[in-house]
Design a protein around this motif. Sequence first.
Motif, PDB file in Angstrom:
ATOM      1  N   GLU A   1       0.825  -1.200   0.000  1.00  0.00           N
ATOM      2  CA  GLU A   1       0.000   0.000   0.000  1.00  0.00           C
ATOM      3  C   GLU A   1       0.865   1.259   0.000  1.00  0.00           C
ATOM      4  N   ALA A   2       1.966   1.201   0.740  1.00  0.00           N
ATOM      5  CA  ALA A   2       2.866   2.361   0.799  1.00  0.00           C
ATOM      6  C   ALA A   2       3.477   2.625  -0.577  1.00  0.00           C
ATOM      7  N   GLU A   3       3.847   1.567  -1.267  1.00  0.00           N
ATOM      8  CA  GLU A   3       4.427   1.732  -2.601  1.00  0.00           C
ATOM      9  C   GLU A   3       3.381   2.284  -3.586  1.00  0.00           C
ATOM     10  N   LYS A   4       2.149   1.843  -3.446  1.00  0.00           N
ATOM     11  CA  LYS A   4       1.078   2.358  -4.304  1.00  0.00           C
ATOM     12  C   LYS A   4       0.844   3.837  -4.050  1.00  0.00           C
ATOM     13  N   GLU A   5       0.833   4.222  -2.796  1.00  0.00           N
ATOM     14  CA  GLU A   5       0.633   5.627  -2.456  1.00  0.00           C
ATOM     15  C   GLU A   5       1.750   6.481  -3.045  1.00  0.00           C
ATOM     16  N   ALA A   6       2.981   5.971  -2.952  1.00  0.00           N
ATOM     17  CA  ALA A   6       4.129   6.711  -3.488  1.00  0.00           C
ATOM     18  C   ALA A   6       4.014   6.854  -5.001  1.00  0.00           C
ATOM     19  N   LEU A   7       3.583   5.807  -5.664  1.00  0.00           N
ATOM     20  CA  LEU A   7       3.430   5.862  -7.122  1.00  0.00           C
ATOM     21  C   LEU A   7       2.291   6.801  -7.527  1.00  0.00           C
ATOM     22  N   ARG A   8       1.202   6.808  -6.765  1.00  0.00           N
ATOM     23  CA  ARG A   8       0.100   7.737  -7.060  1.00  0.00           C
ATOM     24  C   ARG A   8       0.575   9.175  -6.923  1.00  0.00           C
ATOM     25  N   ALA A   9       1.367   9.422  -5.866  1.00  0.00           N
ATOM     26  CA  ALA A   9       1.882  10.778  -5.650  1.00  0.00           C
ATOM     27  C   ALA A   9       2.811  11.197  -6.785  1.00  0.00           C
ATOM     28  N   GLU A  10       3.533  10.234  -7.330  1.00  0.00           N
ATOM     29  CA  GLU A  10       4.503  10.539  -8.383  1.00  0.00           C
ATOM     30  C   GLU A  10       3.867  10.584  -9.769  1.00  0.00           C
ATOM     31  N   ARG A  11       2.940   9.645 -10.050  1.00  0.00           N
ATOM     32  CA  ARG A  11       2.422   9.470 -11.410  1.00  0.00           C
ATOM     33  C   ARG A  11       0.929   9.724 -11.557  1.00  0.00           C
ATOM     34  N   GLY A  12       0.244   9.882 -10.438  1.00  0.00           N
ATOM     35  CA  GLY A  12      -1.209   9.961 -10.506  1.00  0.00           C
ATOM     36  C   GLY A  12      -1.816   8.569 -10.390  1.00  0.00           C
ATOM     37  N   ASN A  13      -3.134   8.481 -10.546  1.00  0.00           N
ATOM     38  CA  ASN A  13      -3.819   7.194 -10.417  1.00  0.00           C
ATOM     39  C   ASN A  13      -3.354   6.216 -11.491  1.00  0.00           C
ATOM     40  N   GLY A  14      -3.315   4.941 -11.117  1.00  0.00           N
ATOM     41  CA  GLY A  14      -2.941   3.912 -12.071  1.00  0.00           C
ATOM     42  C   GLY A  14      -4.137   3.420 -12.857  1.00  0.00           C
ATOM     43  N   VAL A  15      -3.888   2.474 -13.737  1.00  0.00           N
ATOM     44  CA  VAL A  15      -4.973   1.814 -14.469  1.00  0.00           C
ATOM     45  C   VAL A  15      -5.454   0.632 -13.637  1.00  0.00           C
ATOM     46  N   TRP A  16      -6.672   0.186 -13.929  1.00  0.00           N
ATOM     47  CA  TRP A  16      -7.227  -0.970 -13.217  1.00  0.00           C
ATOM     48  C   TRP A  16      -7.317  -2.147 -14.177  1.00  0.00           C
ATOM     49  N   ARG A  17      -6.614  -3.233 -13.798  1.00  0.00           N
ATOM     50  CA  ARG A  17      -6.572  -4.439 -14.634  1.00  0.00           C
ATOM     51  C   ARG A  17      -7.411  -5.548 -14.018  1.00  0.00           C
ATOM     52  N   PHE A  18      -8.035  -6.323 -14.922  1.00  0.00           N
ATOM     53  CA  PHE A  18      -8.784  -7.497 -14.478  1.00  0.00           C
ATOM     54  C   PHE A  18      -7.837  -8.687 -14.393  1.00  0.00           C
ATOM     55  N   LYS A  19      -7.860  -9.361 -13.264  1.00  0.00           N
ATOM     56  CA  LYS A  19      -6.973 -10.502 -13.050  1.00  0.00           C
ATOM     57  C   LYS A  19      -7.615 -11.766 -13.646  1.00  0.00           C
ATOM     58  N   LEU A  20      -7.030 -12.209 -14.748  1.00  0.00           N
ATOM     59  CA  LEU A  20      -7.547 -13.397 -15.419  1.00  0.00           C
ATOM     60  C   LEU A  20      -7.201 -14.662 -14.646  1.00  0.00           C
ATOM     61  N   ASP A  21      -8.104 -15.623 -14.640  1.00  0.00           N
ATOM     62  CA  ASP A  21      -7.766 -16.971 -14.174  1.00  0.00           C
ATOM     63  C   ASP A  21      -6.967 -17.636 -15.290  1.00  0.00           C
ATOM     64  N   HIS A  22      -5.788 -18.138 -14.956  1.00  0.00           N
ATOM     65  CA  HIS A  22      -4.948 -18.748 -15.991  1.00  0.00           C
ATOM     66  C   HIS A  22      -5.430 -20.166 -16.298  1.00  0.00           C
ATOM     67  N   GLU A  23      -6.423 -20.208 -17.141  1.00  0.00           N
ATOM     68  CA  GLU A  23      -7.015 -21.473 -17.586  1.00  0.00           C
ATOM     69  C   GLU A  23      -7.421 -21.293 -19.045  1.00  0.00           C
ATOM     70  N   ARG A  24      -7.863 -22.342 -19.666  1.00  0.00           N
ATOM     71  CA  ARG A  24      -8.294 -22.223 -21.066  1.00  0.00           C
ATOM     72  C   ARG A  24      -9.707 -21.642 -21.109  1.00  0.00           C
ATOM     73  N   ILE A  25      -9.889 -20.706 -22.021  1.00  0.00           N
ATOM     74  CA  ILE A  25     -11.209 -20.098 -22.225  1.00  0.00           C
ATOM     75  C   ILE A  25     -11.748 -20.648 -23.532  1.00  0.00           C
ATOM     76  N   GLU A  26     -12.905 -21.274 -23.475  1.00  0.00           N
ATOM     77  CA  GLU A  26     -13.419 -21.984 -24.653  1.00  0.00           C
ATOM     78  C   GLU A  26     -14.860 -21.578 -24.946  1.00  0.00           C
ATOM     79  N   TRP A  27     -15.171 -21.501 -26.216  1.00  0.00           N
ATOM     80  CA  TRP A  27     -16.556 -21.311 -26.632  1.00  0.00           C
ATOM     81  C   TRP A  27     -16.705 -21.790 -28.068  1.00  0.00           C
ATOM     82  N   ASN A  28     -17.950 -22.065 -28.443  1.00  0.00           N
ATOM     83  CA  ASN A  28     -18.246 -22.457 -29.823  1.00  0.00           C
ATOM     84  C   ASN A  28     -18.687 -21.218 -30.574  1.00  0.00           C
TER      85      ASN A  28
END
Length: 441
Positions: free
Chosen positions: A128-155
């Motif tokens: 959290e401290a590192e995130k706060e420091a980065l926000r202070a330096e660069r502004g808000n970050g982007v928000w990424r969706f954490k994928l489940d590392h599995e196969r994604i299948e569809w027809n």
Amino acid sequence: MTTTRFAPSPTGYIHVGNLRTALMNYLIARKAGGTFILRIDDTDPERSKEEYVDAIKQDLEWLGLHWDRVERQSDRLDRYAEAAEKLRAMGRLYEAFETPTELDLKRKKQLNMGKPPVYDRAALNLSEAEKEALRAERGNGVWRFKLDHERIEWNDGILGDISIDAASVSDPVLIRGDGQVLYTIASVVDDTEMGVTDVVRGSDHVTNTATQIQIIKALGGRCPRFAHHSLLTGPQGEALSKRLGTLALRDLREQGVQPMALLSLMARLGSSDPVELRSEVEELIDGFDVNRFGAAPTKFDVQDLFPLTAKHLQSLPLADVAGAVADAGVPDELAEPFWAMARENTTTLADLKGWWELCRDGADPLIAEEDQEFIAEAMALLPEGTFDGETWSTWTKAVKEATGRKGKGLFMPLRKALTGMERGPEMAALMPLLQVIRARG
């Protein structure tokens, strides 16, 4: 109930590539008696313009593709914020702070090591401290969706069975540092809440679909049926992407392309069914089947639209083109015989002006040196008085008897002398109009 949507971004005009997506979704909905939603993807306040929203609607209306309701993503930002908060609470959405340059360096390093160039999830290790420091330096970050590392299948409705290893895909950014919600999550929330059952879009969205399937499941939604149509190329197989700006629907309209010519081509192009001109949108619905389209890149040649446009115009009664005939300058009392004369020689309605100018003003005669005496003799035999539908036949018969000429040697020089061209409308239909105008003058 079947529900589809067309979700253009109002950052420019609709082009033929967009139309393919819109038309397929429209036909699926109409064939099933379902709902077709026009969903304006206007979450980018900088690039979205109201003039393009209006233009999108105008182009669809010109084509006769009528939507059942309009949704605007800019009206639904609270729904996206709620979904994002739900994903954060689940530990599926995390903040990352790398600059574009840093990400590029990481990708290059991975490629050099023979690894797939995917995001390394370094942000998950930040305190959290590192995130706060980065926000202070660069502004808000982007928000990424954490994928489940599995196969994604569809027809897939067009591509067949698809299987993608999520570990080969970067965790997608759903929210930018400035707070702008991206298509990846907005589309998922909308599709889920609006009950969209079928999504047809370009094959360049296949990876997006894989990540969105996981987001849909994380949010407890139901996955629609997906189909990814091939991308269009030029007639020689060249990429169309750089030319799409010149293939906007309003540009094609300006060139005289008729809506049903365009729809007839786009509804079958790339499928196993032949392209056949239809007279109304309803005729395209019954025979449409997205499963009949292939995965290979599809060649599109804008020139193919003009024979279809010509054929469509030739099928129309005067009532359907009366406005264009009047705009060409044709008096009301001559509109019927004029259209009967011009229709078989009209590629686009813009051609009508030229035919009317020929009728009104005549043309510079086109006479070969060896035909000059023949034409002079023929003109002397031209009947007196008003011309009618029999004048051409009567005149050419008289000229034949007087000169001994026949066939092409008889008819072609006469046509060229009267019209200044080798080809054109039936002379029997044209001559009464030439004489009437001459008499009126």
